[in-house]
Design a protein around this motif. Structure first.
Motif, PDB file in Angstrom:
ATOM      1  N   PHE A 169       0.799  -1.215   0.000  1.00 28.53           N
ATOM      2  CA  PHE A 169       0.000   0.000   0.000  1.00 28.53           C
ATOM      3  C   PHE A 169       0.842   1.281   0.000  1.00 28.53           C
ATOM      4  CE2 PHE A 169      -2.657  -3.213   2.156  1.00 28.53           C
ATOM      5  CZ  PHE A 169      -3.723  -3.224   1.277  1.00 28.53           C
ATOM      6  N   GLY A 170       2.126   1.162  -0.285  1.00 27.76           N
ATOM      7  CA  GLY A 170       3.016   2.319  -0.234  1.00 27.76           C
ATOM      8  C   GLY A 170       2.714   3.347  -1.305  1.00 27.76           C
ATOM      9  N   SER A 171       3.469   4.432  -1.282  1.00 31.59           N
ATOM     10  CA  SER A 171       3.227   5.551  -2.190  1.00 31.59           C
ATOM     11  C   SER A 171       3.695   5.256  -3.604  1.00 31.59           C
ATOM     12  CB  SER A 171       3.949   6.793  -1.672  1.00 31.59           C
ATOM     13  OG  SER A 171       5.352   6.589  -1.695  1.00 31.59           O
ATOM     14  N   GLY A 172       4.521   4.238  -3.782  1.00 29.98           N
ATOM     15  CA  GLY A 172       5.032   3.923  -5.112  1.00 29.98           C
ATOM     16  C   GLY A 172       6.238   4.739  -5.500  1.00 29.98           C
ATOM     17  N   LYS A 173       6.871   5.381  -4.516  1.00 31.93           N
ATOM     18  CA  LYS A 173       8.026   6.215  -4.807  1.00 31.93           C
ATOM     19  C   LYS A 173       9.124   5.433  -5.503  1.00 31.93           C
ATOM     20  CE  LYS A 173      11.357   9.349  -2.614  1.00 31.93           C
ATOM     21  NZ  LYS A 173      11.843   9.937  -1.336  1.00 31.93           N
ATOM     22  N   GLN A 174       9.205   4.108  -5.235  1.00 28.61           N
ATOM     23  CA  GLN A 174      10.268   3.307  -5.824  1.00 28.61           C
ATOM     24  C   GLN A 174      10.184   3.299  -7.350  1.00 28.61           C
ATOM     25  OE1 GLN A 174       7.619   2.096  -4.316  1.00 28.61           O
ATOM     26  NE2 GLN A 174       7.037   0.050  -5.005  1.00 28.61           N
ATOM     27  N   PHE A 175       8.991   3.455  -7.899  1.00 26.28           N
ATOM     28  CA  PHE A 175       8.863   3.459  -9.361  1.00 26.28           C
ATOM     29  C   PHE A 175       9.529   4.698  -9.960  1.00 26.28           C
ATOM     30  CE2 PHE A 175       5.311   0.678  -8.158  1.00 26.28           C
ATOM     31  CZ  PHE A 175       5.589  -0.413  -8.975  1.00 26.28           C
ATOM     32  N   TYR A 176       9.345   5.837  -9.320  1.00 22.04           N
ATOM     33  CA  TYR A 176       9.995   7.055  -9.808  1.00 22.04           C
ATOM     34  C   TYR A 176      11.515   6.927  -9.726  1.00 22.04           C
ATOM     35  CZ  TYR A 176       5.368   9.236  -9.458  1.00 22.04           C
ATOM     36  OH  TYR A 176       4.039   9.549  -9.615  1.00 22.04           O
ATOM     37  N   LEU A 177      11.997   6.340  -8.629  1.00 24.50           N
ATOM     38  CA  LEU A 177      13.441   6.168  -8.472  1.00 24.50           C
ATOM     39  C   LEU A 177      14.008   5.228  -9.533  1.00 24.50           C
ATOM     40  CD1 LEU A 177      13.651   5.865  -4.570  1.00 24.50           C
ATOM     41  CD2 LEU A 177      14.229   7.851  -5.982  1.00 24.50           C
ATOM     42  N   LEU A 178      13.296   4.150  -9.813  1.00 28.87           N
ATOM     43  CA  LEU A 178      13.768   3.181 -10.802  1.00 28.87           C
ATOM     44  C   LEU A 178      13.710   3.762 -12.215  1.00 28.87           C
ATOM     45  CD1 LEU A 178      12.130  -0.060  -9.378  1.00 28.87           C
ATOM     46  CD2 LEU A 178      14.575   0.461  -9.453  1.00 28.87           C
ATOM     47  N   LEU A 179      12.678   4.522 -12.515  1.00 28.52           N
ATOM     48  CA  LEU A 179      12.595   5.173 -13.825  1.00 28.52           C
ATOM     49  C   LEU A 179      13.694   6.216 -13.968  1.00 28.52           C
ATOM     50  CD1 LEU A 179       8.716   5.523 -14.124  1.00 28.52           C
ATOM     51  CD2 LEU A 179      10.182   4.087 -15.560  1.00 28.52           C
ATOM     52  N   ASP A 180      13.989   6.930 -12.874  1.00 27.25           N
ATOM     53  CA  ASP A 180      15.110   7.868 -12.887  1.00 27.25           C
ATOM     54  C   ASP A 180      16.425   7.153 -13.203  1.00 27.25           C
ATOM     55  OD1 ASP A 180      13.860  10.296 -12.457  1.00 27.25           O
ATOM     56  OD2 ASP A 180      14.128  10.268 -10.280  1.00 27.25           O
ATOM     57  N   GLU A 181      16.616   6.006 -12.584  1.00 26.45           N
ATOM     58  CA  GLU A 181      17.844   5.237 -12.811  1.00 26.45           C
ATOM     59  C   GLU A 181      17.929   4.764 -14.263  1.00 26.45           C
ATOM     60  OE1 GLU A 181      21.331   3.129 -12.714  1.00 26.45           O
ATOM     61  OE2 GLU A 181      20.597   4.718 -11.401  1.00 26.45           O
ATOM     62  N   ALA A 182      16.817   4.320 -14.804  1.00 28.29           N
ATOM     63  CA  ALA A 182      16.800   3.880 -16.202  1.00 28.29           C
ATOM     64  C   ALA A 182      17.116   5.033 -17.147  1.00 28.29           C
ATOM     65  CB  ALA A 182      15.438   3.272 -16.539  1.00 28.29           C
ATOM     66  N   ALA A 183      16.535   6.204 -16.883  1.00 27.87           N
ATOM     67  CA  ALA A 183      16.798   7.369 -17.727  1.00 27.87           C
ATOM     68  C   ALA A 183      18.249   7.818 -17.611  1.00 27.87           C
ATOM     69  CB  ALA A 183      15.859   8.517 -17.336  1.00 27.87           C
ATOM     70  N   SER A 184      18.811   7.758 -16.407  1.00 25.18           N
ATOM     71  CA  SER A 184      20.213   8.145 -16.205  1.00 25.18           C
ATOM     72  C   SER A 184      21.156   7.203 -16.940  1.00 25.18           C
ATOM     73  CB  SER A 184      20.549   8.166 -14.711  1.00 25.18           C
ATOM     74  OG  SER A 184      19.817   9.180 -14.048  1.00 25.18           O
ATOM     75  N   ALA A 185      20.840   5.911 -16.930  1.00 26.42           N
ATOM     76  CA  ALA A 185      21.668   4.938 -17.647  1.00 26.42           C
ATOM     77  C   ALA A 185      21.626   5.212 -19.148  1.00 26.42           C
ATOM     78  CB  ALA A 185      21.189   3.516 -17.349  1.00 26.42           C
ATOM     79  N   ALA A 186      20.448   5.561 -19.656  1.00 28.34           N
ATOM     80  CA  ALA A 186      20.326   5.898 -21.078  1.00 28.34           C
ATOM     81  C   ALA A 186      21.152   7.133 -21.411  1.00 28.34           C
ATOM     82  CB  ALA A 186      18.855   6.122 -21.430  1.00 28.34           C
ATOM     83  N   TYR A 187      21.095   8.134 -20.542  1.00 29.32           N
ATOM     84  CA  TYR A 187      21.878   9.351 -20.771  1.00 29.32           C
ATOM     85  C   TYR A 187      23.375   9.062 -20.734  1.00 29.32           C
ATOM     86  CZ  TYR A 187      24.160  13.792 -19.945  1.00 29.32           C
ATOM     87  OH  TYR A 187      25.017  14.864 -20.030  1.00 29.32           O
ATOM     88  N   ASP A 188      23.816   8.267 -19.765  1.00 26.14           N
ATOM     89  CA  ASP A 188      25.244   7.954 -19.656  1.00 26.14           C
ATOM     90  C   ASP A 188      25.748   7.247 -20.903  1.00 26.14           C
ATOM     91  OD1 ASP A 188      25.330   9.117 -17.188  1.00 26.14           O
ATOM     92  OD2 ASP A 188      25.264   7.246 -16.056  1.00 26.14           O
ATOM     93  N   SER A 189      24.904   6.420 -21.495  1.00 30.32           N
ATOM     94  CA  SER A 189      25.270   5.738 -22.729  1.00 30.32           C
ATOM     95  C   SER A 189      25.466   6.741 -23.866  1.00 30.32           C
ATOM     96  CB  SER A 189      24.177   4.729 -23.091  1.00 30.32           C
ATOM     97  OG  SER A 189      24.487   4.057 -24.285  1.00 30.32           O
ATOM     98  N   ALA A 190      24.525   7.679 -23.996  1.00 33.02           N
ATOM     99  CA  ALA A 190      24.631   8.699 -25.042  1.00 33.02           C
ATOM    100  C   ALA A 190      25.830   9.610 -24.799  1.00 33.02           C
ATOM    101  CB  ALA A 190      23.340   9.524 -25.086  1.00 33.02           C
ATOM    102  N   LYS A 191      26.072   9.964 -23.550  1.00 31.61           N
ATOM    103  CA  LYS A 191      27.214  10.816 -23.219  1.00 31.61           C
ATOM    104  C   LYS A 191      28.529  10.122 -23.565  1.00 31.61           C
ATOM    105  CE  LYS A 191      29.362  13.324 -19.372  1.00 31.61           C
ATOM    106  NZ  LYS A 191      29.284  13.644 -17.921  1.00 31.61           N
ATOM    107  N   ALA A 192      28.618   8.824 -23.258  1.00 30.41           N
ATOM    108  CA  ALA A 192      29.835   8.067 -23.564  1.00 30.41           C
ATOM    109  C   ALA A 192      30.100   8.048 -25.064  1.00 30.41           C
ATOM    110  CB  ALA A 192      29.716   6.647 -23.027  1.00 30.41           C
TER     111      ALA A 192
END
Length: 208
Positions: A8-31
């Motif tokens: 019954f939690g707020s679901g904050k973990q989904f935002y954190l995981l999506l943030d991590e996925a987006a950051s990984a995508a950015y790091d790939s493009a930056k590299a």
């Protein structure tokens, strides 16, 4: 055994995981941009594979969290769609890097840096859009969506210029093939960023 917080939690973990996925995508493009700017442009594939591993891990965690959580902050289908769109960005970038490593000797005179810079910019906007999801600020998200569309439009314009060069008759058949192949991979990577941005924008439109 599930905890009440998990169910019954707020679901904050989904935002954190999506943030991590987006950051990984950015790091790939930056590299990729860093590699294309380097004087020798020698491919170092470890960074791309690491970004893909991070993206895959985030994707797996999102999938598991959807199974474990009874309540999600936004619709499950939207979380899945955004996670899938983000996953495709580093996959496309790694495809470019892997093929580039095989054809480096034929690509020394081709400047990929400007398009790689646009890809990094697009991926950076996606990071901002995903991070803004928790706020559901439609004005901010609209501005970011417009910025991402502008990058995509500029990439399309550059592709038209590239086709003029390809069909100018100044290139041999191998150069024509390689130019078309590699620039289309980069264009598709930018399209993947645009697709992720559209999903994020539609989530905010739906929930604001």
């Amino acid at each position: 055994m599930f905890s009440l917080q998990t169910i019954f939690g707020s679901g904050k973990q989904f935002y954190l995981l999506l943030d991590e996925a987006a950051s990984a995508a950015y790091d790939s493009a930056k590299a990729l941009h860093v590699m294309m700017k380097a004087a020798d442009r020698q491919p170092a594939l470890d960074e791309f594979k690491l970004a893909r591993q991070r993206e895959r891990a985030a994707s797996d965690k999102i999938g598991q969290a959807l199974v474990d959580s009874f309540i999600t902050p936004i619709e499950r289908e939207d979380i899945e769609a955004l996670g899938s769109a983000l996953y495709k960005i580093p996959k496309q970038v790694e495809k470019f890097a892997d093929r580039y490593a095989l054809a480096t000797q034929h690509l020394e005179q081709i400047d990929f840096a400007p398009r790689a810079a646009m890809l990094e910019q697009a991926a950076g906007v996606v990071v901002e859009m995903v991070h803004e999801l928790i706020r559901l600020d439609i004005d901010r998200m609209t501005a970011l969506n417009d910025k991402l569309r502008s990058i995509e439009n500029e990439a399309d314009r550059l592709m038209l210029e590239l086709y003029r060069e390809i069909y100018s008759g100044k290139l041999d058949s191998l150069q024509m093939f390689l130019l078309k192949e590699f620039f289309e991979i980069l264009e598709k990577a930018i399209d993947r960023c645009r697709e992720a941005g559209v999903v994020a924008y539609q989530i905010v439109l739906k929930n604001s």
